[in-house]
Design a protein around this motif. Sequence first.
Motif, mmCIF file in Angstrom:
data_model
loop_
_atom_site.group_PDB
_atom_site.id
_atom_site.type_symbol
_atom_site.label_atom_id
_atom_site.label_comp_id
_atom_site.label_asym_id
_atom_site.label_seq_id
_atom_site.Cartn_x
_atom_site.Cartn_y
_atom_site.Cartn_z
ATOM 1 N N GLY A 127 6.397 7.095 3.760
ATOM 2 C CA GLY A 127 6.080 5.683 3.503
ATOM 3 C C GLY A 127 4.610 5.439 3.195
ATOM 4 N N SER A 128 4.211 4.178 3.399
ATOM 5 C CA SER A 128 2.850 3.764 3.044
ATOM 6 C C SER A 128 1.792 4.479 3.892
ATOM 7 C CB SER A 128 2.719 2.257 3.215
ATOM 8 O OG SER A 128 3.145 1.893 4.511
ATOM 9 N N ASP A 184 5.688 -0.716 8.102
ATOM 10 C CA ASP A 184 6.419 0.003 9.151
ATOM 11 C C ASP A 184 6.212 1.496 8.969
ATOM 12 O OD1 ASP A 184 8.231 1.002 7.267
ATOM 13 O OD2 ASP A 184 9.738 -0.527 7.690
ATOM 14 N N LEU A 185 6.577 2.268 9.992
ATOM 15 C CA LEU A 185 6.375 3.713 9.953
ATOM 16 C C LEU A 185 7.686 4.393 9.588
ATOM 17 C CD1 LEU A 185 4.242 4.242 13.185
ATOM 18 C CD2 LEU A 185 3.451 3.982 10.827
ATOM 19 N N ASP A 186 7.611 5.375 8.705
ATOM 20 C CA ASP A 186 8.797 6.096 8.257
ATOM 21 C C ASP A 186 8.661 7.566 8.617
ATOM 22 O OD1 ASP A 186 10.007 3.845 6.498
ATOM 23 O OD2 ASP A 186 7.911 3.947 5.862
HETATM 24 CA CA CA Z 1 6.979 1.947 5.698
#
Ligand code: CA
Length: 589
Positions: A188-189, A199-201
Motif C-alpha cells: 500500500g501507500s 490504512d496499512l496493508d
Molecule cells: Ca493502504
Amino acid sequence: MTNADIAATFEQVADLLEYQGGNVFRVRAYRNAARTIDGLVESVAAVRADPKRSLTDLEGIGADLADKIGTLLDTAELPLLAELRKSVPSVVFDLMRIPGLGPKKVKLLVDALGIDSFESLETACREGRVAAVKGFGAKTQSAILGNIGFAKNPDHTRLLWQEADAIMQDLLGWMRGCPEVRQIEGAGSWRRGRETVGDLDLVVESGEPTAVMDRLCGWKETSAVLLRGDTKTSVRGPQGVQIDLRVVDHRSFGAALQYFTGSKEHNVGLRSLARERGLTINEYGVYELTSELTDDTKSAKGLCVAGATEQDVYKAAGLSWVSPELREGRDELTAAAHGELPHLVELGDICGDLHMHTTATDGEDTLAEMVRVAISRGLHYIAITDHGQRVTMARGLDARRLLTQWEQIDRLNESLAEDGRPPIVVLKGIEVDMLEKGGLDLPDDVLSQADWVVASLHYGQNQPRDRITARIIEAIENPHVSVIGHPTGRLLNRRPPYDVDIEAVIAAAQRTGTFLEINANPWRLDLNEHHAAAAKKAGVKIVISTDAHSTQGFDVMRCGVLQARRAGLEAGDVANTRTLAELRKLMKR
Ligand code: CA
Ligand code: DGT
Ligand code: CA
Ligand code: ZN
C-alpha cells in the motif's frame, strides 16, 4: 497504547483544559509531558515495566502524570479525558483542527456565535459575524474561511508516513514471530512512501492462512476485528488505524504484493500493458488471456506465467521492476518499458546535512552535542543554521550573537582538525527570515561571512501570491543565499502551503544557481514530489535537510530521501550527496 497514543491523549487533555479556561500551568504540564513522551526513543511501557526505573525520572513527569500514564497503559482510557469530553461540545474537536484556531479562539466563537458545525462557522464568516467578535477581525475571518475546507477534507486526518512506519515496524516484528509466516511485506501507500497513509496493508505468504490471521487478531494493539474471510482479514490497530491482511501461497506472493502496493492508477496502467501482450494480471498472478478465467482456473497450472516475485510480474509485461516510490501512475511505466527508470537516490548517498538548530535558538541540544552525534552518524559535513533575529519566539540571533557562534564553530573545526583529517567539517550557517516587507533579517555584510545561508519564510504567510512570490525571488536573487528552506511552508494535516508561484521560484533558482530544499521533517516534506520533479527537470539542485531541532532530529533524513525518490531524483540531483569540495563548486558564489 504507544507513546504517540499517550502523547496525543495528553495533548487533548491540554486542549480541553485550555478550552475550559483551566489553569495555565496545568495546561502546560500536559503539553510538556506530551512532548517528552513523543520524543522518547524507548516506549514508556518499557520504562514503567523496568523495576530499576520510574516514570517520574522522565522530564516533566511527576507522580500524578506517572499515575495517568499507568492508567492509560493498563486500560487504554483516561477518566479525566472522558469527563472533559462530556463537558465540551463535540464540534470543538472539529473546529480545533482548523489551521490557526486554538482552544481559546474556538471557545470565543462557540460562546459568542453559537457555532455548532463547520457549516455554521462558514455561514458566520460569510455574513461577517466572525470579524465582529472581540479578538478577531476581517483578516482572521477570511483566513478561517479559507482554512475550513482544509480541516473538512478527510485526507487531513491520515497518519503521517513516519507515524505509520512506526506502527508498521512493530506489526512486522510481531507477525514475523509467527512460524506459519513464510514471507511478509508491508504494501500500500506505506510501501510507496506517501507523505500520509490511510490504512496499512500486509501481504503474507503462508500455507496456513488461519494461523496467520489469528496471529494478527492476537496482536496486543489489535482493538477490533472488522472483517474476517478465508484468506483476508481487517483489524483496527493503534491510533485507530485499519490494517488489511492478505494471505496467499508461494506462487502468488509477488503478484499479491504488486497488486496491494498499488497505486490503483499504476496497476490500471500495468494491466493495460499486459493486455497488449495477451496477458491478464490479478492478485494471484499473470495469466494468458486465451481462456475464460473462473475462480477454479485462476490457479490452474499452465495458464499462469508469473506470480511468485514482483520482478517476474513486471518482466511478463515487458517491463523492468519499478521502485514502489514511483508507482503513482505518472510516467513510470513508459520509463520502465524503455529501460529509462531513474537510479533513485538512497539514504547512503547523503554526505551532509545543511539545516539544523541548536540551543542558541530553538534547538534542544548544544552545538557540541549536535556535532558529536553528526559524526557518529557518519556525516562528513553539517551546517549549523539557527534562526535569524526576526524569529523572536525562538530567540533568533542578531549579528553579534551569530558572529560569536561562528567563532565557536571556527575553534571547533580547528580542534577537530588537530589530529590530521577532521571527521567532520562544520559550516558556519544561518537560517535567515524573509521579512514581511521584503529583505532579509540580517545584513549582507554579515551573510557574506557565512559558509551556508538558508532563507525561509515564517511570517506573513497569508500575504497574496504575488507578494509571497516576490519575497522568495528576492531572497533567491541575494548572492549570499544558498538555499530556500521549506519553500511552501505547509504542515501536513495542519496548515496549507502559502500561495506561491512555484514555477517562478524554480525558474529564479535555475537562473541564479540557488538550491531548493526538501525539508525532511515528516510534517513538512516540501518541496513535494511534483515540485521537486519540476526542479530536477529545470536543472535546479535539491538539498535534502533534516531541520533537526535535537540530535534525534537527524533520524528524519530517511523521510526526506523517500520524498526525493518519489520525485524520481537521482544522487546527482541532490547537492548534499556531494563531497564538501564538490558542493562548494556547485554553490553560486
Ligand atoms: Ca493502504
Ligand atoms: P491509503 O491506504 O489510502 O493510504 O492508500 P493505498 O494506496 O494503500 O490504498 P488501499 O489501502 O485502499 O489499497 C492498497 C492497494 O491495493 C492500492 O494501492 C491498490 C490495490 N487496490 C485496492 N483496491 C483496489 C481496487 O478496487 N482496484 C484496484 N485496481 N486496486 C486496488
Ligand atoms: Ca487497505
Ligand atoms: Zn529551520
